[in-house]
Write a protein that holds these residues in place. Structure first.
Motif, short mmCIF file in Angstrom:
data_model
loop_
_atom_site.label_atom_id
_atom_site.label_comp_id
_atom_site.label_asym_id
_atom_site.label_seq_id
_atom_site.Cartn_x
_atom_site.Cartn_y
_atom_site.Cartn_z
N ARG A 169 0.84 -0.94 0.65
CA ARG A 169 -0.16 -0.09 0.20
C ARG A 169 0.81 1.53 -0.02
O ARG A 169 0.23 2.42 -0.27
CB ARG A 169 -0.84 0.08 1.62
N GLN B 15 -9.30 2.26 0.57
CA GLN B 15 -10.14 1.00 -0.21
C GLN B 15 -10.78 1.60 -1.38
O GLN B 15 -11.75 0.71 -2.47
CB GLN B 15 -10.12 0.44 0.67
N ARG C 35 -15.62 0.54 -4.68
CA ARG C 35 -14.27 0.30 -4.21
C ARG C 35 -13.97 -0.38 -4.79
O ARG C 35 -13.84 -1.45 -6.23
CB ARG C 35 -14.97 -0.45 -3.56
N ASP C 36 -12.89 -0.52 -4.65
CA ASP C 36 -10.88 -0.85 -5.46
C ASP C 36 -11.36 -2.32 -5.96
O ASP C 36 -11.89 -3.07 -4.65
CB ASP C 36 -9.65 -0.96 -4.63
N PHE D 40 -4.82 -6.16 0.21
CA PHE D 40 -4.77 -5.62 1.30
C PHE D 40 -4.85 -6.26 2.53
O PHE D 40 -5.34 -7.60 2.38
CB PHE D 40 -7.03 -5.26 1.72
N ASP E 238 -4.90 2.38 9.02
CA ASP E 238 -6.11 2.39 7.19
C ASP E 238 -7.37 2.90 8.06
O ASP E 238 -8.20 3.28 6.46
CB ASP E 238 -6.99 0.68 7.00
#
Length: 646
Positions: free
Chosen positions: A126, A248, A295-296, A335, A402
């Motif tokens: 990330r 996200q 959303r990703d 993730f 996060d």
């Protein structure tokens, strides 16, 4: 000893050492052998470190911690913090392993086993350089196939990767569906990118027409096309992707279009000398413009407009938009979440992205906004007000890196918890609008049989609209012409259309044959028995469906306001204004049903508008009416409820 012998021995020894090193490098490492690897990282990882370990952290450039004030006790080092952070996500650090951060070089050096390197790659991804991959799959379906596959219910939804793969397989296997262009762009966040696969169609926008008589006495017409225009035919995908504050989520600015090969209309009279030389193109077009969040890794579904394609007839147009972040090696961004034991039976674990302003929530609860523990207490207090129970094995945790609430509870309590977050404006981009529209027509008999005149101007609850829609679908004489549906952000203007661009002349000039006698000064003689009609000043009219709207939500979330312009223009009938024997002077008559209004709706409700009578050249006189419904949906596509909604 002879020096040459010494040199020979040293060379042999060096060759042996190099060969041994090469053999060792080629041999597979033991499963628990330590391996050195470097990982490039972005400077934002420093902010994550301070955000996690410093209770007084402030991202303001002039915050006290940036002024070099001494800390007592000192903050945990980056290396200590990140080793613990990765350990929570499954990475172990056996004896001899190490981690070193080199901020000036922008990398982390790690010594660990291959298995731990595989886990470490997922955790550190990330903060590594990344791009956004956006794919747009165009498709069309025959109206019968559209209904058979139940695609209306898929419009405006957000599909998981598995759901999209299953739907795409169904579409590919159906004979009434055609999967078309699938342009994909790979670009930096915030960059506008375009992909297109087109043919450049050139056509004249002016004609010079002159009649003539040859030496043999025969007459004819010279046609000279002029002022050529260019139209791209094919797929054009323009998109600007960005990463939302909660990582996200992705935000997209979309303006895709599909332009189909044209049909042609000849504006010369049949049988005239100019026949076939005064043609103009009619381009079928499917396009939309909207701003959306997703959303990703998920896929959004747009479409529902109908375009009359040459040689194929009426086709319902669909567009599937997928977006995901990828690393520079092409891998989708994983993730990595903390390693947790499986939940007890009956419980689930979900992660909810939280706005950065969640600290205000803790302050309202009298707690320290920088404390993850106190944020959890505030979240539990809010959840208790919404009758969320906490059975054995349930919990709430707050991940400051996060910015997510990790919640374990029953599915029913998790749904209540989600509504708490929405109600208190704690979810990033909390929602977007799914706008459902329908253009319908009914014969006067069907219109009266369903007593629609008393239903126009009313709004219907989801259940009442489902019942009315079922009646409309089975009543003879009632037709759903198109189903334009799209997703858009609150306050953003959006457009969806399926049209054919009709090009037609707005002026004509009649040109006679001019006879000139070079031996006299007499004026030219006009021979009107030999004349040509020259079309001029071409205009373009979009025939089909266009919906333009801007939806907003009231401050209490209980009312949706929509500024709406909708238009349905039917294919024209043509009238020839030329006198007999003077060619063709055609003009189109376009049946048009349109509305421009501002209205309020309850979320999830559907309004029925219109009722005007239009003479459809194909089917006769019909009542035209229009349905519009607006749903609040989360960025994962789930419908959202609000306490202000009845």
């Amino acid at each position: 000893m002879n020096h040459s012998v010494v040199r020979h021995c040293r060379a042999a020894a060096t060759s042996f050492v190099l060969a041994a090193a090469a053999f060792a490098a080629a041999a597979p490492a033991a499963a628990d052998a330590l391996v050195d690897r470097s990982y490039p990282v972005l400077p934002t990882i420093q902010e994550a470190h301070l955000q996690s370990v410093d209770p007084d952290y402030d991202s303001n450039p002039n915050a006290p911690w940036r002024l070099g004030a001494p800390r007592d006790p000192p903050l945990p080092s980056f290396e200590d913090w990140f080793r613990g952070y990765t350990a929570e996500r499954g990475v172990t650090w056996p004896e001899g392993s190490s981690l070193a951060w080199l901020p000036l070089l922008g990398r982390i050096d790690v010594r660990n086993t291959e298995a731990n390197h595989a886990l470490f790659r997922r955790v550190v991804a990330r903060w590594q350089p990344q791009q956004i991959r956006v794919s747009l799959q165009f498709a069309s379906a025959a109206p019968a196939a559209f209904r058979e596959l139940g695609l209306e219910d898929a419009l405006g939804t957000s599909l998981s990767p598995d759901e999209w793969a299953a739907l795409r397989a169904r579409l590919a296997a159906h004979p009434g569906v055609e999967l078309r262009d699938c342009p994909t762009v790979l670009t930096h966040p915030g960059t506008t990118d375009m992909a297109k696969g087109v043919s450049e169609v050139l056509y004249p926008t002016e004609f010079a027409v002159e009649p003539f008589r040859g030496a043999d006495g025969k007459t004819g017409v010279r046609v000279e096309p002029q002022e050529f225009n260019t139209r791209f035919v094919g797929c054009i995908a323009q998109v600007t992707p960005n990463v939302a504050p909660a990582e996200q989520w992705l935000s997209l600015e979309l303006t895709p279009a599909a332009v189909f090969p044209p049909s042609w209309r000849d504006f010369a009279a049949p049988g005239s000398p100019a026949e076939g030389a005064l043609r103009q193109p009619f381009f079928p077009v499917f396009s939309l413009a909207t701003s959306v969040d997703l959303r990703d890794g998920r896929t959004l579904v747009f479409g529902g407009v109908v375009v009359d394609e040459p040689e194929k007839g009426s086709r319902v147009q669909l567009l599937f938009v997928s977006a995901e972040r990828v690393l520079l090696d092409g891998r989708p961004l994983p993730f990595a979440v903390p390693v947790e034991e499986p939940p007890p039976p009956g419980l689930e674990t979900r992660r909810f992205a939280i706005l950065r302003g969640v600290g205000d929530l803790a302050l309202r609860a009298g707690a320290d906004p920088a404390s993850a523990t106190n944020v959890v207490l505030a979240l539990r207090e809010l959840a208790g007000d919404a009758n969320v129970d906490w059975p054995d094995g349930s919990f709430v945790r707050f991940d400051r890196i996060d910015w997510t609430a990790v919640v374990r509870n029953t599915p029913e309590n998790l749904d209540r918890f989600r509504r708490v977050l929405v109600r208190n404006r704690l979810v990033p981009f909390q929602f977007q609008f799914r706008v459902r529209t329908r253009f319908l027509s009914a014969t006067p008999e069907a219109f009266e049989a369903l007593m629609l005149s008393g239903k126009l101007g009313s709004s219907f609850s989801p259940d009442d609209w489902a019942a009315l829609r079922a009646k409309l679908d089975v009543t003879p004489g009632v037709e759903t012409r198109v189903w334009p549906t799209l997703l858009t952000r609150p306050g953003s203007s959006a457009t969806i259309k399926g049209v054919t661009e009709f090009v037609y002349p707005t002026e004509y000039e009649v040109k006679p044959l001019v006879l000139v006698d070079n031996g006299t000064n007499a004026p030219p003689v006009m021979d009107w028995s030999v004349a040509a009609v020259e079309p001029q000043e071409f205009n373009t009219r979009e025939v089909g469906q266009i919906v333009q709207l801007t939806p907003t939500l009231s401050s209490d979330g209980g009312r949706v306001s929509v500024d709406l312009t909708s238009s349905l223009v039917l294919p024209p009938v043509w009238k020839d204004y030329a006198a007999p024997g003077f060619g063709a002077m055609e003009q189109p008559f376009f049946p048009d049903f349109s509305a421009a209004t501002s209205l309020d709706l309850l979320p999830g409700y559907t309004a029925l508008l219109g009722g005007a009578i239009v003479d459809d050249p194909a089917t006769g006189r019909h009542h035209e009416f229009f349905a519009i419904g607006v749903d609040l949906v989360g960025l994962d596509g789930e419908p959202l409820e609000h306490p202000a909604t009845p």
